[in-house]
Write an enzyme that holds these catalytic residues in place. Structure first.
Site, PDB file in Angstrom:
ATOM      1  N   HIS A 217     -13.687 -11.451 -38.606  1.00  0.00           N
ATOM      2  CA  HIS A 217     -14.138 -10.626 -37.608  1.00  0.00           C
ATOM      3  C   HIS A 217     -15.045 -11.597 -36.730  1.00  0.00           C
ATOM      4  CE1 HIS A 217     -15.900  -7.981 -34.792  1.00  0.00           C
ATOM      5  NE2 HIS A 217     -17.180  -7.977 -35.603  1.00  0.00           N
TER       6      HIS A 217
ATOM      7  N   CYS B 159     -16.537  -2.401 -36.094  1.00  0.00           N
ATOM      8  CA  CYS B 159     -16.057  -3.670 -36.141  1.00  0.00           C
ATOM      9  C   CYS B 159     -15.110  -3.934 -37.279  1.00  0.00           C
ATOM     10  CB  CYS B 159     -17.242  -4.647 -36.228  1.00  0.00           C
ATOM     11  SG  CYS B 159     -18.081  -4.471 -34.586  1.00  0.00           S
TER      12      CYS B 159
ATOM     13  N   ASN C  90     -17.390 -10.777 -29.234  1.00  0.00           N
ATOM     14  CA  ASN C  90     -17.140  -9.627 -30.082  1.00  0.00           C
ATOM     15  C   ASN C  90     -16.550  -8.502 -29.602  1.00  0.00           C
ATOM     16  OD1 ASN C  90     -17.243  -7.806 -32.240  1.00  0.00           O
ATOM     17  ND2 ASN C  90     -19.326  -7.919 -32.881  1.00  0.00           N
TER      18      ASN C  90
HETATM   19  O1  UT7 Z   1     -19.879  -6.890 -35.122  1.00  0.00           O
HETATM   20  C1  UT7 Z   1     -20.664  -6.022 -35.852  1.00  0.00           C
HETATM   21  C2  UT7 Z   1     -21.697  -6.779 -36.723  1.00  0.00           C
HETATM   22  N1  UT7 Z   1     -22.838  -7.511 -35.766  1.00  0.00           N
HETATM   23  C3  UT7 Z   1     -23.256  -8.817 -36.378  1.00  0.00           C
HETATM   24  O2  UT7 Z   1     -22.839  -9.119 -37.278  1.00  0.00           O
HETATM   25  C4  UT7 Z   1     -24.104  -9.309 -35.701  1.00  0.00           C
HETATM   26  C5  UT7 Z   1     -25.181  -9.889 -36.515  1.00  0.00           C
HETATM   27  N2  UT7 Z   1     -26.399 -10.342 -35.701  1.00  0.00           N
HETATM   28  C6  UT7 Z   1     -26.303 -11.449 -34.969  1.00  0.00           C
HETATM   29  O3  UT7 Z   1     -25.274 -12.039 -35.097  1.00  0.00           O
HETATM   30  C7  UT7 Z   1     -27.721 -12.018 -34.525  1.00  0.00           C
HETATM   31  O4  UT7 Z   1     -28.965 -11.492 -35.117  1.00  0.00           O
HETATM   32  C8  UT7 Z   1     -28.212 -12.041 -33.072  1.00  0.00           C
HETATM   33  C9  UT7 Z   1     -27.033 -12.926 -32.304  1.00  0.00           C
HETATM   34  C10 UT7 Z   1     -27.632 -10.511 -32.540  1.00  0.00           C
HETATM   35  C11 UT7 Z   1     -29.251 -12.420 -32.782  1.00  0.00           C
HETATM   36  O5  UT7 Z   1     -29.670 -13.847 -33.204  1.00  0.00           O
HETATM   37  P1  UT7 Z   1     -30.870 -14.092 -33.997  1.00  0.00           P
HETATM   38  O6  UT7 Z   1     -30.823 -15.469 -34.342  1.00  0.00           O
HETATM   39  O7  UT7 Z   1     -31.040 -13.280 -35.214  1.00  0.00           O
HETATM   40  O8  UT7 Z   1     -32.097 -13.643 -33.023  1.00  0.00           O
HETATM   41  P2  UT7 Z   1     -33.315 -12.606 -33.100  1.00  0.00           P
HETATM   42  O9  UT7 Z   1     -32.764 -11.459 -32.555  1.00  0.00           O
HETATM   43  O10 UT7 Z   1     -34.189 -12.982 -34.285  1.00  0.00           O
HETATM   44  O11 UT7 Z   1     -34.222 -13.209 -31.763  1.00  0.00           O
HETATM   45  C12 UT7 Z   1     -34.777 -14.508 -31.764  1.00  0.00           C
HETATM   46  C13 UT7 Z   1     -35.330 -14.793 -30.253  1.00  0.00           C
HETATM   47  C14 UT7 Z   1     -36.398 -13.635 -30.135  1.00  0.00           C
HETATM   48  O12 UT7 Z   1     -37.409 -13.780 -29.212  1.00  0.00           O
HETATM   49  P3  UT7 Z   1     -38.880 -14.343 -30.018  1.00  0.00           P
HETATM   50  O13 UT7 Z   1     -39.200 -12.768 -30.583  1.00  0.00           O
HETATM   51  O14 UT7 Z   1     -38.625 -15.214 -31.308  1.00  0.00           O
HETATM   52  O15 UT7 Z   1     -39.618 -14.669 -28.776  1.00  0.00           O
HETATM   53  C15 UT7 Z   1     -35.378 -12.722 -29.182  1.00  0.00           C
HETATM   54  O16 UT7 Z   1     -36.175 -11.778 -28.281  1.00  0.00           O
HETATM   55  O17 UT7 Z   1     -34.287 -14.583 -29.455  1.00  0.00           O
HETATM   56  C16 UT7 Z   1     -34.801 -13.504 -28.321  1.00  0.00           C
HETATM   57  N3  UT7 Z   1     -33.656 -13.052 -27.862  1.00  0.00           N
HETATM   58  C17 UT7 Z   1     -32.696 -13.635 -26.606  1.00  0.00           C
HETATM   59  N4  UT7 Z   1     -33.088 -14.831 -25.873  1.00  0.00           N
HETATM   60  C18 UT7 Z   1     -32.352 -14.992 -24.915  1.00  0.00           C
HETATM   61  C19 UT7 Z   1     -32.797 -12.458 -28.411  1.00  0.00           C
HETATM   62  N5  UT7 Z   1     -31.761 -12.047 -27.505  1.00  0.00           N
HETATM   63  C20 UT7 Z   1     -31.515 -12.977 -26.551  1.00  0.00           C
HETATM   64  C21 UT7 Z   1     -30.669 -13.497 -25.553  1.00  0.00           C
HETATM   65  N6  UT7 Z   1     -31.218 -14.406 -24.857  1.00  0.00           N
HETATM   66  N7  UT7 Z   1     -29.682 -12.887 -25.278  1.00  0.00           N
END
Ligand code: UT7
Length: 326
Positions: free
Chosen positions: A253, A116, A283
């Protein structure tokens, strides 16, 4: 030391595949919802390349549009730097496919792999060739068919990415060393390979002999993003004796709207100065910055003389920033 030349942007262009995939459609394939994706990322839809439509095709279209905007014939180009993580083939470089399709047989064309951060890296490489006088006219392209390396059963990654391409044409001009002269004022690139396992693909030609799929520890990548992106923009502004108040347009980005907003807040950049495309493009990895630049230029926001700040972070981890006087 002042470099003899400055790399000046002459034109930009972009291309998005026709097919649009909405969050609602995705929610029928994996356990997710439009509400979750919008709230956590800001993404509403993404473009997906058609069968038989490769990264080089997207890149070529963006390059042609950038050359047309610059009013330059393809044969003037003597450097093509293409940032991609999703090349047509393991080798040769996708840039050489674009070079051939543009009818160019001179100069050099090669790919940059910084995921990225690829576009910021590619701009930095091209800028160094132009400002030292080794090349005259560069095409800097970010192009991805990122949806091809997604695991469509992993809701933690498959909802985040899309396909697309963007390109800039730059030519060199005698440098006067001032921050008011048009062109690339600075680029800063970084990586910390100790963080390799936070965002990677579980395959490759040398290890598994397969392409593999994207794997990401989202929350950890997120934490690094909010600190490293603000740091690299601060270093970029300081290197040019500029402050946040001097910035006309912030083109980050487009990985997550929450990361973009909190980075801008930390830096004291007004929300109205941010170019956002994440809602429509998701993205697109190395393509996201030039796609956003082209959107900002086409709708009249980014104008000649504006101070434009770019930043990105991705797998590696890699990150970086650039300051461009448009
Ligand atoms: O471009 C390269 C660089 N990449 C980035 O900068 C990405 C950086 N990371 C992020 O943008 C975020 O961490 C994400 C968007 C990937 C995830 O968001 P988050 O707020 O950090 O969520 P999380 O991974 O902590 O997950 C929270 C909850 C989890 O459920 P529980 O364990 O709380 O029950 C996940 O299983 O959300 C759940 N979850 C989803 N639910 C519905 C994870 N993905 C999804 C989904 N739909 N697609």
């Amino acid at each position: 030391m002042t470099a003899p030349y400055r790399a000046v942007v002459r034109g930009c262009g972009s291309y998005l595949p026709a097919r649009v995939l909405t969050n609602a459609e995705l929610a029928r394939k994996v356990d997710t919802s439009d509400a979750w994706i919008v709230e956590r990322t800001g993404i509403r839809r993404r473009h997906v390349a058609a069968e038989g439509e490769f990264t080089s095709h997207l890149a070529l279209e963006a390059a042609k549009r950038a050359l047309a905007a610059a009013g330059l014939a393809a044969d003037k180009v003597d450097l093509i730097v293409l940032a991609t993580t999703t090349p047509d083939s393991t080798f040769p470089a996708t840039a050489t496919r674009v070079q051939a399709a543009l009818g160019i047989g001179h100069g050099a064309a090669f790919d940059i792999q910084a995921v990225c951060s690829g576009f910021v890296y590619a701009l930095g490489v091209a800028d160094n060739f132009l400002k030292l006088g080794q090349h005259e006219t560069a095409l800097v392209i970010g192009a991805e068919t990122f949806t091809r390396i997604l695991d469509w059963t992993d809701r933690g990654t498959c909802v985040l990415f899309g396909d697309g391409a963007g390109a800039l044409v730059l030519t060199r001009e005698k440098a006067d060393g001032s921050a008011t002269q048009r062109g690339v004022l600075s680029t800063h690139i970084h990586s910390d390979g100790r963080l390799y396992d936070l965002l990677y693909v579980d395959g490759g030609p040398s290890s598994t002999m397969t392409t593999g799929h994207v794997r990401m520890h989202g929350p950890e990548v997120y934490k690094h993003a909010v600190t490293k992106l603000a740091e690299t923009v601060r270093e970029a502004l300081a290197a040019n004796n500029l402050t946040a108040a001097d910035v006309d347009w912030f083109v980050p980005h487009q990985a997550n709207k929450r990361i973009i907003d909190s980075t801008a807040k930390k830096l004291g950049l007004e929300p109205g100065k941010i170019i956002l495309t994440i809602e429509e493009h998701a993205n697109t990895s190395a393509a996201s910055i030039p796609l956003a630049i082209d959107a900002g230029v086409k709708d009249g926001r980014i104008k000649q003389g504006d101070l434009v700040v770019l930043e990105a972070m991705g797998g590696g981890l890699s990150w970086g920033s650039a300051v461009v006087r448009w």
